[in-house]
Design a protein around this motif. Structure first.
Motif, PDB file in Angstrom:
ATOM      1  N   GLY A   1      27.885  26.111 -15.589  1.00 19.53           N
ATOM      2  CA  GLY A   1      29.233  26.166 -15.090  1.00 19.53           C
ATOM      3  C   GLY A   1      30.234  26.041 -16.554  1.00 19.53           C
ATOM      4  N   LYS A   2      31.459  25.808 -16.655  1.00 18.23           N
ATOM      5  CA  LYS A   2      32.521  25.717 -17.544  1.00 18.23           C
ATOM      6  C   LYS A   2      31.854  24.886 -18.811  1.00 18.23           C
ATOM      7  CE  LYS A   2      37.349  25.780 -18.830  1.00 18.23           C
ATOM      8  NZ  LYS A   2      38.582  25.451 -18.273  1.00 18.23           N
ATOM      9  N   LEU A   3      31.801  25.374 -19.916  1.00 20.36           N
ATOM     10  CA  LEU A   3      31.451  24.335 -21.138  1.00 20.36           C
ATOM     11  C   LEU A   3      32.801  23.297 -21.237  1.00 20.36           C
ATOM     12  CD1 LEU A   3      29.910  26.907 -23.900  1.00 20.36           C
ATOM     13  CD2 LEU A   3      29.015  25.304 -22.152  1.00 20.36           C
ATOM     14  N   SER A   4      32.282  22.078 -21.490  1.00 22.41           N
ATOM     15  CA  SER A   4      33.518  21.366 -21.885  1.00 22.41           C
ATOM     16  C   SER A   4      34.083  21.605 -23.274  1.00 22.41           C
ATOM     17  CB  SER A   4      32.883  19.841 -22.188  1.00 22.41           C
ATOM     18  OG  SER A   4      33.695  18.930 -22.824  1.00 22.41           O
ATOM     19  N   HIS A   5      35.480  21.187 -23.646  1.00 22.30           N
ATOM     20  CA  HIS A   5      35.982  21.403 -24.910  1.00 22.30           C
ATOM     21  C   HIS A   5      35.221  20.860 -26.090  1.00 22.30           C
ATOM     22  CE1 HIS A   5      37.583  17.331 -24.752  1.00 22.30           C
ATOM     23  NE2 HIS A   5      37.898  17.732 -26.128  1.00 22.30           N
ATOM     24  N   ALA A   6      34.356  19.811 -25.605  1.00 29.76           N
ATOM     25  CA  ALA A   6      33.697  18.956 -26.916  1.00 29.76           C
ATOM     26  C   ALA A   6      32.266  18.832 -26.190  1.00 29.76           C
ATOM     27  CB  ALA A   6      34.153  18.032 -27.384  1.00 29.76           C
ATOM     28  N   THR A   7      31.335  19.150 -26.858  1.00 31.10           N
ATOM     29  CA  THR A   7      29.976  18.693 -26.445  1.00 31.10           C
ATOM     30  C   THR A   7      29.126  18.058 -27.461  1.00 31.10           C
ATOM     31  OG1 THR A   7      29.764  20.474 -24.896  1.00 31.10           O
ATOM     32  CG2 THR A   7      27.697  19.606 -25.383  1.00 31.10           C
ATOM     33  N   LEU A   8      28.433  16.932 -27.361  1.00 34.06           N
ATOM     34  CA  LEU A   8      27.469  16.478 -28.338  1.00 34.06           C
ATOM     35  C   LEU A   8      26.078  16.912 -27.787  1.00 34.06           C
ATOM     36  CD1 LEU A   8      26.700  14.569 -30.904  1.00 34.06           C
ATOM     37  CD2 LEU A   8      27.035  12.749 -29.154  1.00 34.06           C
ATOM     38  N   LEU A   9      25.436  17.402 -28.814  1.00 30.23           N
ATOM     39  CA  LEU A   9      23.911  17.860 -28.458  1.00 30.23           C
ATOM     40  C   LEU A   9      23.192  17.054 -29.153  1.00 30.23           C
ATOM     41  CD1 LEU A   9      25.008  21.504 -29.045  1.00 30.23           C
ATOM     42  CD2 LEU A   9      24.104  20.599 -26.737  1.00 30.23           C
ATOM     43  N   CYS A  10      21.960  16.321 -28.538  1.00 28.27           N
ATOM     44  CA  CYS A  10      21.161  15.472 -29.183  1.00 28.27           C
ATOM     45  C   CYS A  10      19.888  15.994 -28.974  1.00 28.27           C
ATOM     46  CB  CYS A  10      21.300  14.073 -28.949  1.00 28.27           C
ATOM     47  SG  CYS A  10      22.931  13.520 -28.767  1.00 28.27           S
ATOM     48  N   GLY A  11      18.984  15.776 -30.092  1.00 27.71           N
ATOM     49  CA  GLY A  11      17.411  16.263 -29.947  1.00 27.71           C
ATOM     50  C   GLY A  11      17.219  17.220 -30.696  1.00 27.71           C
TER      51      GLY A  11
ATOM     52  N   ALA B   1      23.715   7.406 -31.953  1.00 27.92           N
ATOM     53  CA  ALA B   1      23.895   5.955 -32.551  1.00 27.92           C
ATOM     54  C   ALA B   1      24.480   5.878 -33.892  1.00 27.92           C
ATOM     55  CB  ALA B   1      22.411   5.510 -32.908  1.00 27.92           C
ATOM     56  N   GLY B   2      24.705   7.257 -34.556  1.00 22.30           N
ATOM     57  CA  GLY B   2      25.431   7.214 -35.755  1.00 22.30           C
ATOM     58  C   GLY B   2      26.943   7.400 -35.605  1.00 22.30           C
ATOM     59  N   LEU B   3      27.071   7.887 -34.263  1.00 20.47           N
ATOM     60  CA  LEU B   3      28.695   8.207 -33.917  1.00 20.47           C
ATOM     61  C   LEU B   3      29.300   6.998 -33.338  1.00 20.47           C
ATOM     62  CD1 LEU B   3      27.994  11.676 -32.737  1.00 20.47           C
ATOM     63  CD2 LEU B   3      29.382  11.118 -34.754  1.00 20.47           C
ATOM     64  N   LEU B   4      30.581   6.926 -33.503  1.00 17.57           N
ATOM     65  CA  LEU B   4      31.441   5.757 -33.024  1.00 17.57           C
ATOM     66  C   LEU B   4      31.578   6.072 -31.369  1.00 17.57           C
ATOM     67  CD1 LEU B   4      34.560   5.805 -35.253  1.00 17.57           C
ATOM     68  CD2 LEU B   4      32.948   4.369 -35.452  1.00 17.57           C
ATOM     69  N   PRO B   5      31.510   5.011 -30.614  1.00 17.39           N
ATOM     70  CA  PRO B   5      31.563   4.977 -29.063  1.00 17.39           C
ATOM     71  C   PRO B   5      32.667   5.902 -28.694  1.00 17.39           C
ATOM     72  CG  PRO B   5      30.856   3.068 -29.704  1.00 17.39           C
ATOM     73  CD  PRO B   5      31.319   3.587 -30.958  1.00 17.39           C
ATOM     74  N   THR B   6      33.966   5.907 -29.438  1.00 18.73           N
ATOM     75  CA  THR B   6      35.160   6.495 -29.039  1.00 18.73           C
ATOM     76  C   THR B   6      34.883   8.011 -29.026  1.00 18.73           C
ATOM     77  OG1 THR B   6      35.912   5.952 -31.061  1.00 18.73           O
ATOM     78  CG2 THR B   6      36.736   4.694 -29.316  1.00 18.73           C
ATOM     79  N   VAL B   7      34.208   8.337 -30.257  1.00 19.80           N
ATOM     80  CA  VAL B   7      33.964   9.879 -30.440  1.00 19.80           C
ATOM     81  C   VAL B   7      33.049  10.421 -29.365  1.00 19.80           C
ATOM     82  CG1 VAL B   7      32.895  11.592 -31.873  1.00 19.80           C
ATOM     83  CG2 VAL B   7      34.258   9.888 -32.820  1.00 19.80           C
ATOM     84  N   CYS B   8      31.968   9.455 -28.974  1.00 19.78           N
ATOM     85  CA  CYS B   8      30.940  10.044 -27.807  1.00 19.78           C
ATOM     86  C   CYS B   8      31.517  10.112 -26.438  1.00 19.78           C
ATOM     87  CB  CYS B   8      29.652   9.022 -28.032  1.00 19.78           C
ATOM     88  SG  CYS B   8      28.622   9.031 -29.226  1.00 19.78           S
ATOM     89  N   SER B   9      32.585   9.099 -26.399  1.00 18.50           N
ATOM     90  CA  SER B   9      33.168   9.281 -25.113  1.00 18.50           C
ATOM     91  C   SER B   9      34.143  10.076 -24.795  1.00 18.50           C
ATOM     92  CB  SER B   9      33.987   8.129 -24.973  1.00 18.50           C
ATOM     93  OG  SER B   9      35.204   8.078 -25.958  1.00 18.50           O
ATOM     94  N   ARG B  10      34.552  11.190 -25.769  1.00 15.87           N
ATOM     95  CA  ARG B  10      35.339  12.197 -25.552  1.00 15.87           C
ATOM     96  C   ARG B  10      34.388  13.718 -25.560  1.00 15.87           C
ATOM     97  NH1 ARG B  10      40.238  10.851 -23.777  1.00 15.87           N
ATOM     98  NH2 ARG B  10      40.909   8.988 -24.904  1.00 15.87           N
ATOM     99  N   CYS B  11      33.175  13.445 -25.316  1.00 11.15           N
ATOM    100  CA  CYS B  11      32.185  14.436 -25.579  1.00 11.15           C
ATOM    101  C   CYS B  11      31.240  14.539 -24.215  1.00 11.15           C
ATOM    102  CB  CYS B  11      31.316  14.567 -26.486  1.00 11.15           C
ATOM    103  SG  CYS B  11      32.303  14.857 -28.388  1.00 11.15           S
ATOM    104  N   SER B  12      31.140  15.668 -23.850  1.00  8.49           N
ATOM    105  CA  SER B  12      30.097  15.953 -22.942  1.00  8.49           C
ATOM    106  C   SER B  12      28.626  15.657 -23.615  1.00  8.49           C
ATOM    107  CB  SER B  12      30.045  17.134 -22.226  1.00  8.49           C
ATOM    108  OG  SER B  12      31.201  17.366 -21.205  1.00  8.49           O
ATOM    109  N   ILE B  13      27.719  14.965 -23.209  1.00  9.18           N
ATOM    110  CA  ILE B  13      26.605  14.667 -23.971  1.00  9.18           C
ATOM    111  C   ILE B  13      25.352  15.338 -23.326  1.00  9.18           C
ATOM    112  CG2 ILE B  13      24.749  13.106 -25.226  1.00  9.18           C
ATOM    113  CD1 ILE B  13      27.323  11.061 -25.191  1.00  9.18           C
ATOM    114  N   VAL B  14      24.744  16.197 -24.149  1.00 13.16           N
ATOM    115  CA  VAL B  14      23.610  17.038 -23.591  1.00 13.16           C
ATOM    116  C   VAL B  14      22.468  16.395 -24.360  1.00 13.16           C
ATOM    117  CG1 VAL B  14      22.317  19.273 -23.131  1.00 13.16           C
ATOM    118  CG2 VAL B  14      24.702  18.974 -22.815  1.00 13.16           C
ATOM    119  N   ARG B  15      21.216  15.976 -23.877  1.00 15.41           N
ATOM    120  CA  ARG B  15      20.188  15.304 -24.634  1.00 15.41           C
ATOM    121  C   ARG B  15      18.876  16.143 -24.418  1.00 15.41           C
ATOM    122  NH1 ARG B  15      22.970  11.197 -22.203  1.00 15.41           N
ATOM    123  NH2 ARG B  15      23.751   9.661 -23.339  1.00 15.41           N
TER     124      ARG B  15
END
Length: 262
Positions: free
Chosen positions: A16-26, A133-147
């Motif tokens: 689907g459509k990519l989020s404007h901000a994505t956090l990729l982990c792993g 774990a190294g990012l502020l919760p507020t930053v994570c909350s503004r991103c779609s997270i893909v693990r």
């Protein structure tokens, strides 16, 4: 791509459509960010490799691709420079921002970035990689997270072959393309294995934790190794698109030889 993480990258990119901000982990986060940036900047299809956008990206001269990374920390001044760049209209459609090792941002840098994530400029995509774990919760909350998984897939007997082929390429052996083409069905997995080994070589030079337990290529500098990873990723994309294995192997070895001789 091999293993469950490869399937997950494909699912994420095509789901689907990519989020404007994505956090990729792993462990696969870097590859996913590279692939996503290539797709976003391509002017034809999914990272065709021949359009203006792909050629500019491959040459490291795309004006709308902004890559931030650091060995130790990413300071607020770097984020402010990024914000200045994003305040200008993109030259080719949209800005793509890659922040590699986003967890290395100082708290001040994260808070500065947060303001941009809360009110993102039009036509801008953020691709962050790093440890939640190294990012502020507020930053994570503004991103779609893909693990993705923390460990690479089990490459089995391909690991030894991948190491041998890298040694042949670095030494200038012209028989490497035949070795690649002989794999056919598992060539994509072999290329993924090599990309991880090269990342390990970069980790060795930066003195950070490797993925596969260590691989060293002392004769190559980090910039060259980063370009090698890009070429391996492009070749893997061709194989995934059912390109001819022999032709892809020939193309890859020619390109790799040019990079190593630079």
């Amino acid at each position: 791509m091999a293993g469950n993480n490869g399937a997950k990258i494909d699912s994420w990119l095509h789901g689907g459509k990519l989020s404007h901000a994505t956090l990729l982990c792993g462990y696969a986060a870097g590859e996913a960010a590279e692939t996503a940036a290539a797709m976003l900047l391509c002017e034809r299809t999914e990272a065709c490799g021949v359009c203006r956008g792909c050629l500019l990206r491959a040459n490291g001269t795309h004006p709308d691709l902004h890559i931030i990374s650091a060995e130790k920390s990413i300071k607020i001044e770097v984020i402010r420079q990024l914000q200045e760049a994003l305040s200008k209209m993109p030259q080719h459609g949209q800005h793509v921002v890659r922040i590699d090792g986003a967890d290395l941002m100082t708290p001040q840098a994260q808070n500065a970035l947060l303001k941009t994530l809360e009110e993102p400029p039009d036509n801008t995509y953020f691709l962050l990689t790093g440890n939640e774990a190294g990012l502020l919760p507020t930053v994570c909350s503004r991103c779609s997270i893909v693990r993705f998984g923390d460990q690479p897939p089990d490459f089995g007997g391909l690991l030894g072959e991948a190491r041998e082929l890298l040694a042949l390429i670095i030494s200038g052996d012209k028989g490497a393309s035949l070795r690649y083409a002989a794999h056919k069905g598992d060539m994509g997995a072999l290329l993924e294995c090599q990309a991880i080994l090269i990342r390990d070589a970069i980790a060795a030079q930066l003195k950070v934790q490797p993925v596969m337990g260590g691989y060293n290529a002392k004769s190559l500098d980090i910039n060259t190794m980063e370009r090698i990873i890009e070429l391996l990723t492009k070749a893997k994309a061709r194989i995934r698109s059912n390109a001819n294995a022999a032709l892809t192997a020939d193309w890859l070895c020619i390109q790799l030889a040019r990079e190593i001789k630079r």
